[in-house]
Write a protein that holds these residues in place. Structure first.
Motif, short mmCIF file in Angstrom:
data_model
loop_
_atom_site.label_atom_id
_atom_site.label_comp_id
_atom_site.label_asym_id
_atom_site.label_seq_id
_atom_site.Cartn_x
_atom_site.Cartn_y
_atom_site.Cartn_z
N VAL A 121 -3.99 16.20 8.83
CA VAL A 121 -4.61 15.80 9.39
C VAL A 121 -5.84 15.32 8.61
N PHE A 122 -6.32 14.11 8.55
CA PHE A 122 -7.76 13.63 8.30
C PHE A 122 -8.59 12.68 8.66
N SER A 123 -9.73 12.49 8.74
CA SER A 123 -10.49 11.80 9.11
C SER A 123 -10.92 10.71 7.66
N GLU A 124 -11.10 9.25 7.77
CA GLU A 124 -11.51 8.39 7.55
C GLU A 124 -12.43 7.83 7.55
N ILE A 125 -13.21 7.08 7.26
CA ILE A 125 -14.81 6.48 7.39
C ILE A 125 -14.68 5.48 6.43
N SER A 126 -14.64 4.37 6.41
CA SER A 126 -14.71 3.53 5.54
C SER A 126 -15.22 1.63 5.70
N THR A 127 -15.48 0.93 5.01
CA THR A 127 -16.05 -0.16 5.10
C THR A 127 -14.88 -0.90 5.92
N ASP A 128 -15.12 -2.10 6.32
CA ASP A 128 -13.95 -2.47 7.38
C ASP A 128 -13.21 -3.30 6.63
N HIS A 129 -12.12 -3.08 5.52
CA HIS A 129 -11.56 -4.00 4.92
C HIS A 129 -10.21 -3.22 5.41
N LEU A 130 -9.56 -3.27 6.03
CA LEU A 130 -8.29 -2.78 6.92
C LEU A 130 -7.54 -3.24 6.01
N LYS A 131 -6.85 -4.70 5.65
CA LYS A 131 -5.95 -4.98 5.38
C LYS A 131 -6.13 -5.10 3.84
N ASP A 132 -7.44 -4.78 2.91
CA ASP A 132 -7.07 -4.64 1.72
C ASP A 132 -6.30 -3.15 0.53
N VAL A 133 -5.52 -3.28 0.96
CA VAL A 133 -4.21 -2.49 0.12
C VAL A 133 -3.44 -2.94 -0.95
N ILE A 134 -3.73 -2.47 -1.98
CA ILE A 134 -3.15 -3.40 -2.87
C ILE A 134 -1.44 -1.80 -3.42
N ARG A 135 -0.34 -1.53 -2.81
CA ARG A 135 0.68 -0.66 -2.81
C ARG A 135 0.85 -1.09 -4.41
N LEU A 136 0.92 0.43 -5.95
CA LEU A 136 1.16 -0.08 -7.12
C LEU A 136 3.21 0.64 -6.78
N LYS A 137 3.04 1.68 -6.11
CA LYS A 137 4.36 2.24 -5.80
C LYS A 137 4.57 2.51 -3.91
N ASP A 138 5.43 2.76 -3.64
CA ASP A 138 5.39 3.08 -2.58
C ASP A 138 7.15 3.34 -1.97
N LYS A 139 7.08 5.13 -2.07
CA LYS A 139 8.88 5.85 -1.71
C LYS A 139 9.59 5.15 -0.27
N TYR A 140 8.77 4.34 0.13
CA TYR A 140 9.07 3.44 1.74
C TYR A 140 9.51 2.41 1.85
N GLY A 141 8.93 1.55 0.27
CA GLY A 141 10.05 0.58 -0.28
C GLY A 141 8.34 -0.88 0.26
N ARG A 142 7.90 -0.56 0.78
CA ARG A 142 6.47 -1.69 1.70
C ARG A 142 5.91 -1.93 0.44
N LYS A 143 5.36 -3.47 1.00
CA LYS A 143 4.83 -4.26 -0.70
C LYS A 143 3.71 -4.34 -0.24
#
Length: 143
Positions: A121-143
């Motif tokens: 379990v971890f906390s993450e504080i971040s900038t407000d760019h929730l959909k800003d993700v570029i997946r290079l590899k994902d074992k669950y098949g998400r793009k």
């Protein structure tokens, strides 16, 4: 003086869940999102980066591994990842064990992945760019 109750949104993930809080009361910096993220034992986030999003992560409970690339490989991968014939497998990942109490900053355009040895379990504080993700590899098949 006031007390404001902050609403949250729970997002179920294949590997666990995220609880997201929008910190509207923070006005002087870009870090406006707080998440509590759980990753079940033996699972992992995507190997990913963000074009704009910056985040600070603090491990609350559990242990795992933070995976990343050295700086020169990271820059090259971010520059080339969309090119025809590109393969992430041509680069060697580095890793660092993480555990309760560890805190680290992930700048934008920094490739990273968290794998769990135990339930983590971890906390993450971040900038407000929730959909800003570029997946290079994902074992669950998400793009």
């Amino acid at each position: 003086m006031s007390i404001d109750f902050i609403k949250n949104k729970i997002v179920k993930k294949i590997w666990g869940s995220e609880k997201i809080y929008k910190l509207k009361f923070i006005k002087k910096n870009d870090f406006k999102i707080l998440k509590t993220i759980s990753i079940k034992k033996g699972n992992e986030s995507s190997l990913q980066f963000h074009l704009k999003k910056k985040e600070m992560i603090s491990i609350i409970h559990g242990s795992g591994t933070l995976k990343f690339f050295n700086e020169s490989d990271n820059k090259e991968i971010v520059r080339k990842f969309n090119q025809k014939g590109f393969s992430i497998d041509n680069y060697k990942l580095k890793s660092k064990k993480i555990r309760e109490g560890d805190t680290f900053y992930v700048d934008n355009k920094t490739i990273h992945q968290i794998t769990s040895k135990t339930n983590i379990v971890f906390s993450e504080i971040s900038t407000d760019h929730l959909k800003d993700v570029i997946r290079l590899k994902d074992k669950y098949g998400r793009k």
